[in-house]
Design a protein around this motif. Structure first.
Motif: not given
Length: 270
Positions: A71-91
Motif C-alpha cells: 500500500p505504501v508504494q501505491l501512489h509512487e507506482v501509479l503516478k509513474e505508470v498511470g499517464s502511460q496506460w493503454n485504456p484497453a488494458s486490464l488493471a
C-alpha cells in the motif's frame, strides 16, 4: 508477446507465476515481472524461466497488468505508470485497502477496466481463496480473465467491493490467526509429552481434515463439533476451557480489528 505482467515480484506475484505455469495456463514467455531488487528478478528467472525487468513501464505493453505492491508504494507506482496506460488494458490490483475509485484516479485521460482482488497466502500452494470486484468498465470477459488467473492458485469469489474490508479481516488476515492456533496446539501437545514432530503432524492433519469435513459435508460447524463431544468426556472438558477463555469473542474481535484497519488504510490512500 507478454500476456500478463506483474508489477512487484514478491510472494503473491511468485504464487501467481507458479500457479499459471503449473496449470499450463501460460508459458514462461507469456509472463513478465518487474521488481527493483536484482535478487528477486534473478530468482524468478532461474526458478520459472520467465522474463523480468527493473522498470515498471516495461509492463505496460501487456493486455493484463497485476499490481502486486505494498500500500505504501501505491501512489509512487501509479503516478509513474498511470499517464502511460493503454485504456484497453486490464488493471488488476491486489493492493490491500486500495479501493477501486482511488485506484482509478491515477489513470489519465481515460479510466481503464480495473479489478480489485483480495487473495490470501495459501495461494502459494494453490489452496488460497480470492475475492474479486470490478469497476464499471470491467466487463464479464475481464472478470472471467481474473477468475482464470486467481483460479490457478485456489478458489475465487465474485463479491461487491463493500465486503472487501471484512474479507481482508477474515480470509486475508485469517492464515495468521490459524497458524497462531496451530502453533499453540503443537506447543500444547509437546507440554503433554508428545515429540514436537508428532505433535505437528497430528495438529496439521486434524485441522486439514476438519476443514475438509466441514466443506464437504455441508453441515453446520456446531453439528460436527457435537459429533465429537460425549457427555462428561475429554472433548467436553477441553471445550469448557475454551468457552471460559472466550475464544469465540476473541476471534471475532481479531477479525473486527483487522477489518477496521483495512478501512483505515483505504481512507489513508484517498
Amino acid at each position: 508477446m507478454t500476456r500478463l505482467a506483474v508489477i512487484g515480484g514478491g510472494t503473491m506475484a511468485e504464487a501467481l507465476v507458479k500457479g499459471l505455469l503449473g496449470k499450463g495456463l501460460m508459458q514462461p514467455l507469456d509472463l513478465l515481472v518487474s521488481d527493483p531488487l536484482e535478487f528477486r528478478r534473478s530468482t524468478l528467472e532461474e526458478t520459472y524461466g520467465i522474463r523480468t525487468t527493473a522498470h515498471n513501464a516495461d509492463c505496460l505493453a501487456a493486455p493484463i497488468v497485476v499490481f502486486a505492491i505494498k500500500p505504501v508504494q501505491l501512489h509512487e507506482v501509479l503516478k509513474e505508470v498511470g499517464s502511460q496506460w493503454n485504456p484497453a488494458s486490464l488493471a488488476i490490483s491486489i493492493v490491500a485497502g486500495a479501493r477501486l475509485e482511488r485506484f482509478a484516479s491515477f489513470f489519465v485521460p481515460a479510466v481503464p477496466p480495473i479489478i480489485r482482488a483480495m487473495p490470501n497466502t495459501p495461494c502459494v500452494i494453490g489452496q488460497g481463496i480470492t475475492a474479486i470486484a470490478g469497476n464499471d468498465r470491467a466487463t464479464e470477459a475481464h472478470m472471467a480473465e481474473a477468475r482464470t488467473i486467481f483460479g490457478a492458485v485456489g478458489e475465487v469469489l465474485d463479491l461487491p467491493e463493500t465486503y472487501f474490508d471484512a474479507v481482508t479481516g477474515l480470509s486475508g488476515s485469517g492464515p495468521a490467526y490459524v497458524t497462531l492456533i496451530l502453533e499453540a496446539l503443537i506447543d500444547a501437545g509437546v507440554q503433554q509429552g508428545l515429540p514436537r514432530r508428532i505433535a505437528r503432524e497430528l495438529v496439521c492433519q486434524t485441522v486439514v481434515g476438519s476443514a475438509m469435513l466441514l466443506q464437504q459435508s455441508g453441515k453446520h460447524p456446531a453439528e460436527l463439533k457435537d459429533q465429537v463431544v460425549t457427555p462428561a468426556g475429554t472433548t467436553a472438558a477441553g471445550l469448557q476451557v475454551l468457552e471460559e477463555a472466550a475464544i469465540r469473542a476473541t476471534l471475532c474481535l481479531a477479525v473486527k480489528a483487522a477489518t477496521l484497519r483495512s478501512q483505515e488504510l483505504g481512507k489513508a490512500s484517498q
